[in-house]
Design an enzyme around this catalytic site. Structure first.
Site, PDB file in Angstrom:
ATOM      1  N   GLU A   1      -5.195   3.306   8.423  1.00 12.91           N
ATOM      2  CA  GLU A   1      -6.586   2.869   8.594  1.00 12.91           C
ATOM      3  C   GLU A   1      -6.694   1.358   8.718  1.00 12.91           C
ATOM      4  O   GLU A   1      -7.652   0.843   9.291  1.00 12.91           O
ATOM      5  CB  GLU A   1      -7.452   3.374   7.419  1.00 12.91           C
TER       6      GLU A   1
ATOM      7  N   LEU B   1      -1.022   7.359   2.688  1.00 11.90           N
ATOM      8  CA  LEU B   1      -0.236   8.162   3.623  1.00 11.90           C
ATOM      9  C   LEU B   1       0.616   7.294   4.528  1.00 11.90           C
ATOM     10  O   LEU B   1       1.781   7.590   4.770  1.00 11.90           O
ATOM     11  CB  LEU B   1      -1.161   9.049   4.451  1.00 11.90           C
ATOM     12  N   ALA B   2       0.054   6.187   5.026  1.00 11.04           N
ATOM     13  CA  ALA B   2       0.820   5.329   5.929  1.00 11.04           C
ATOM     14  C   ALA B   2       1.932   4.602   5.166  1.00 11.04           C
ATOM     15  O   ALA B   2       3.107   4.667   5.550  1.00 11.04           O
ATOM     16  CB  ALA B   2      -0.112   4.329   6.620  1.00 11.04           C
TER      17      ALA B   2
ATOM     18  N   ARG C   1     -18.825  13.406  14.015  1.00 11.88           N
ATOM     19  CA  ARG C   1     -19.506  12.810  12.872  1.00 11.88           C
ATOM     20  C   ARG C   1     -20.619  11.845  13.253  1.00 11.88           C
ATOM     21  O   ARG C   1     -21.682  11.836  12.640  1.00 11.88           O
ATOM     22  CB  ARG C   1     -18.475  12.071  12.014  1.00 11.88           C
TER      23      ARG C   1
ATOM     24  N   GLY D   1       0.834  -1.195   0.000  1.00 14.63           N
ATOM     25  CA  GLY D   1       0.000   0.000   0.000  1.00 14.63           C
ATOM     26  C   GLY D   1       0.870   1.246   0.000  1.00 14.63           C
ATOM     27  O   GLY D   1       1.934   1.277   0.634  1.00 14.63           O
TER      28      GLY D   1
ATOM     29  N   SER E   1     -16.649  17.832   2.324  1.00 15.73           N
ATOM     30  CA  SER E   1     -15.792  17.927   3.505  1.00 15.73           C
ATOM     31  C   SER E   1     -16.518  18.454   4.750  1.00 15.73           C
ATOM     32  O   SER E   1     -17.343  19.354   4.684  1.00 15.73           O
ATOM     33  CB  SER E   1     -14.625  18.850   3.202  1.00 15.73           C
TER      34      SER E   1
END
Lengths: 637, 250
Positions: A427, A45-46, A332, A42, A286
């Protein structure tokens, strides 16, 4: 048999734990690092930040992505921003406050030590990204600008218009590209990880499939970093990219890695509503829009007047009414549940009645259209493209949609799963967001894991273990490759009557209805039966076209839907087991008279980590100890 | 239903890189004005699979116009008729019942075809790897606010930084040049003080790599800007040229 898991949290006071850890770990000599190969699956970002950083340190890195380029990982679509405790606005922010907000936002279902470390390194992330040339928004004086996000009363969110994820990802991608150019990373694009290979009890390799030629490949090294994102596409309709999937994580799960809190999913309150049954995905608007947009529905049921014809006294700004101190910026899960309540009462708007208004009229009047355009121009444009309506003139119609999954593979403080040598970042792991993730925290966690955590914890693992020489021809590799091939052959051989997409849609509907914003014991039992029946039908009646040896997207998707059909059932089981309401997991049986979530701390202050065995799933628990934060009823009133 | 449409599609089909391709004609009788263009292709593919045929392969991922995966030429225009819009964000309300639409892959020497509408854009990754970055190892950064950057410069850098790497600029260019893509990165980094130390080596390596990948030169047609889904200006190309000349002459 169920066991209690050890999270390996370092000793000492909360604020010293990470330093204590760093002071005592084993280090790998710089000259020895290149002798160790690390497989990074992957490139979001990570994964992107981990691959770049480990290569800079001298490790030999192999990186994999399913898209045609590492720059396309779905982190790119994150819009709003990234949190950090810089306190540049001087509004009272501290590392402690960011830690506390994140723990509270997660409804007290995450690990204190992990979250505190996240808050501590948050500032380093901003420094690092600016050094890479990430063009964050700035004030006229040339310094960085901040805005507010849900669940916080300070402005700590850094942003690059509505494209923060894109800019952060390109920063990590460019850092990776530099290492690719230097020969320190071998990049393998259009590859899908189909299995994890465990040799002598350690994760030592992976099986990938080349998505252009269909060839299987064996890659091996001394550690595997899984950075493959979340499983939101189990719902079929979500804000995730079409290629986002659980397959790599699920195959690790079937090789022994525990899957933690699968029922913790985030339904994002502000997405563009579904328009028809051809719909292939949903688009997020957003959360930053809630800084200036006001959420409302008509007071009366079935009021189908044009929104501009509904006078103030007939409107219900329900978030401002119910939560005066946070107003439209409640977290949220709270915002989504309230939207559902409003539409369940028959007060929804638009053709389907499954939407609420997000109205900018007051802000445009107060600030002027130019200011609103500078803040959200690209989002308004995107909305207009999709709906054909102009949000400067007519309120946006929004509705909750699946966005993020807090659950994921279980990891300890070092981000290591229970399979030695298998690390899980971003994630894909379960670790930092508890039962609900706050806005602008996913980017923070992905980059914290990749830039600032894994370089230390991986070194400690490598320095503390010995690695037998392997060639990729061990029995474990043979077995994993034949299993992957057998599955592909089986999928192609069924030649039934229903397409992969038809199965996926059906699965998604079951999970959305029963394991969505609101859950009940009877609904979850129904879901378990329905998913299990659908899975059986899939393996008898799916139709996968084409060849295994060419580019074949339907074949890729078939394998992923097969895994979602297993995960979906586990999500329902986990949700059934968790007899409380917390964060995004709302059990109708456990709510207050006002409809707010009610936790049961005495029974459920733990992580549920599921082990896959031949005879079914076994539940293990990790108790969550709160030494620094007092568990209270989360209130945003 | 008022929104329903009957659409004829002429789609480029090509089984593999070394096989001759050609157009096939398909009917999609149950299209809908609210669908996205890629959802129209989804409907076509479901139809093809049910009939026992191979679906049309096309790259796509986020379907929000940001990942840059999708990209096809629609009636001769990269990403189709709507300005500043990737084809995943194009909606069928811009078409009429009974329309015929022609769909082709990006065509450029630097983007070999893989299958149907899918092309290999890895050349873009190699251009970035040749110098499209700022060398800043993790951990070495100073405080983010220790380096003020004028808002106008930061905003302009952001305009260039929004490139999604889809390749429409190459597909639209008569020379199949990757100048807009390459220049957008060079312009972004040359506007920021962090990018200054490497500005000369960066522009040289990236421009050389672009040529090596088989992309042509820019001759100011500006077709690239016209189709760019992010509206990136060709002023980036003049910046790239200035940087290049400065790097060569200093």
């Amino acid at each position: 048999m169920s066991t209690v898991l050890d999270s390996k949290i370092p000793a000492g006071p909360l604020k010293d734990k990470w330093d204590n850890y760093k002071n005592t770990i084993k280090l790998v000599n710089p000259a020895n690092k290149r002798k160790h190969t690390v497989l990074v699956v992957g490139t979001g970002l990570a994964g992107g930040s981990a691959a770049a950083t480990l290569a800079e340190l001298g490790y030999n890195v192999k990186s994999f992505c399913i898209q045609d380029s590492p720059r396309r990982a779905h982190s790119i679509a994150a819009q709003g921003g990234i949190n950090a405790a810089k306190n540049y606005p001087n509004d009272g922010d501290t590392v402690w406050r960011l830690f506390y907000d994140t723990i509270k936002g997660g409804d007290y279902r995450s690990r204190e030590a992990n979250v505190h470390r996240l808050a501590q390194v948050s500032n380093n992330i901003i420094d690092q990204c600016v050094a890479q040339g990430v063009p964050f928004a700035r004030e006229y004086g040339g310094l960085l600008d901040n805005r507010s996000f849900g669940g916080a009363q300070v402005s700590r969110t850094f942003y690059a218009r509505g494209q923060t994820g894109q800019q952060l990802l390109l920063g990590a991608y460019q850092a990776m590209s530099r290492q690719i150019g230097a020969g320190n990373i071998e990049m393998l694009s259009r590859r899908e990880m189909l299995d994890l290979v465990v040799v002598d009890g350690k994760a030592r390799g992976i099986i990938t499939r080349n998505l252009v030629t269909g060839e299987y490949e064996r890659h091996f090294g001394d550690a595997v970093l899984l950075c493959t994102g979340g499983y939101g596409n189990v719902y079929y309709l979500s804000t995730n990219a079409k290629n986002s999937n659980v397959t790599a994580a699920w195959r690790c799960h079937k090789r022994g890695a525990y899957f933690a809190n699968p029922c913790y999913t985030q339904i994002h309150p502000t997405c563009i509503p579904v328009s028809g049954d051809y719909q292939s995905k949903l688009t997020l608007m957003s959360e930053s829009l809630r800084n200036d947009g006001r959420v409302w529905v008509p007071k009366k049921q079935g009021d189908d007047r044009h929104p501009q014809d509904i006078p103030e006294e007939d409107r219900d700004y329900y978030l401002e009414r119910r939560y005066p101190s946070f107003g439209n910026l409640v977290p949220r899960d709270v915002a989504s549940r309230n939207a559902k309540m409003a539409t369940d009462e028959g007060r929804g708007v638009g053709e389907t009645g499954l939407a609420v208004y997000l109205d900018f009229a007051d802000s445009i009047k107060r600030l002027g259209r130019d200011v609103i355009e500078a803040r959200y121009g690209n989002l308004f444009e995107m909305y207009e493209r999709i709906t054909g309506e102009n949000p400067y003139e007519v309120p946006m119609r929004i509705f909750p949609a699946v966005h993020y999954t807090m659950g994921g593979l279980w990891v300890d403080y070092e981000l290591q799963s229970n399979v030695p040598g298998l690390f899980v970042l971003g994630e894909a792991n379960f670790s930092d967001h508890g039962a609900n993730r706050l806005g602008a925290s996913a980017l923070m966690q992905g980059l914290a894991d990749g830039y600032f955590v894994i370089p230390y914890t991986l070194g400690n693992y490598i320095a503390g273990n010995s690695f037998s020489a392997i060639t990729g021809n061990e029995e474990a590799f043979n077995e994993a490759e034949s299993a992957a091939d057998a599955r592909i052959q089986k999928l192609l051989s069924i030649q039934g009557t229903k397409t992969v997409t038809e199965f996926h849609r059906e699965l998604g509907q079951i999970i959305w209805d029963q394991v969505g914003m609101s859950r009940t014991a009877s609904g979850l039992r129904t879901a378990i039966d329905q998913v299990s029946a659908l899975r059986e039908e899939f393996w008898q009646n799916v139709r996968v076209p084409g060849e295994p040896t060419t580019y074949n997207k339907n074949l890729e998707f078939a394998g992923r839907v097969a895994d979602f059909l297993e995960l979906g059932e586990l999500m329902a089981r986990d949700a059934l087991e968790r007899e409380e309401s917390c964060g995004g997991h709302f059990r109708e049986e456990h709510q207050s008279a006002e409809g707010e979530a009610m936790r049961k701390d005495e029974d459920f202050t733990h992580v549920s980590a599921w082990q896959h065995t031949e005879s079914g799933h076994v539940l293990h628990k990790e108790n969550l100890d709160f030494e620094n934060v007092q568990l209270t009823t989360r209130s945003y009133k | 239903m008022a929104n329903s449409m009957n659409i004829t599609l002429k789609v480029w089909r090509q089984a593999g890189p070394d096989v001759k391709g050609g157009f096939e004609t398909y009917q999609v009788p149950d299209a809908n004005a609210h669908m996205s263009f890629l959802e129209l292709l989804d409907v076509l593919n479901e139809q093809l699979i049910k009939e026992g045929n191979d679906p049309v392969e096309f790259d796509h991922d986020c379907r929000e116009g940001i990942c840059g995966s999708c990209g096809v030429v629609i009636d001769g225009v990269a990403h189709g008729p709507q300005k500043r819009t990737a084809c995943c964000q194009l909606h069928m309300r811009h078409y009429r019942d009974g329309d015929t639409i022609v769909i082709e892959p990006w065509r450029a020497e630097g983007f070999p075809i893989i299958k149907d509408l899918v092309v290999d854009r890895s050349a873009f990754d190699r251009i970035i790897a040749s110098g499209g970055y700022i060398s800043a190892n993790t951990g070495a950064a100073q405080d983010a606010n220790s380096l003020p950057i004028a808002k106008a410069d930061a905003d302009l850098a952001m305009d260039y930084a929004t490139c999604i790497g889809c390749g429409a600029c190459v597909a639209a260019c008569p020379n199949a040049s990757a100048s807009l893509f390459t220049a957008a990165k060079i312009a972004q980094l040359s506007l920021l003080p962090q990018g200054d130390p490497e500005r000369k080596t960066r522009v040289k390596s990236m421009v050389d790599q672009m040529a090596e990948e088989g992309f042509g030169d820019c001759s100011n047609h500006a077709e690239c800007e016209a189709v760019c889904p992010k509206g990136i200006s060709i002023s980036s190309i003049s910046r790239m040229r200035r940087e290049y000349v400065k790097a060569m002459t200093d």
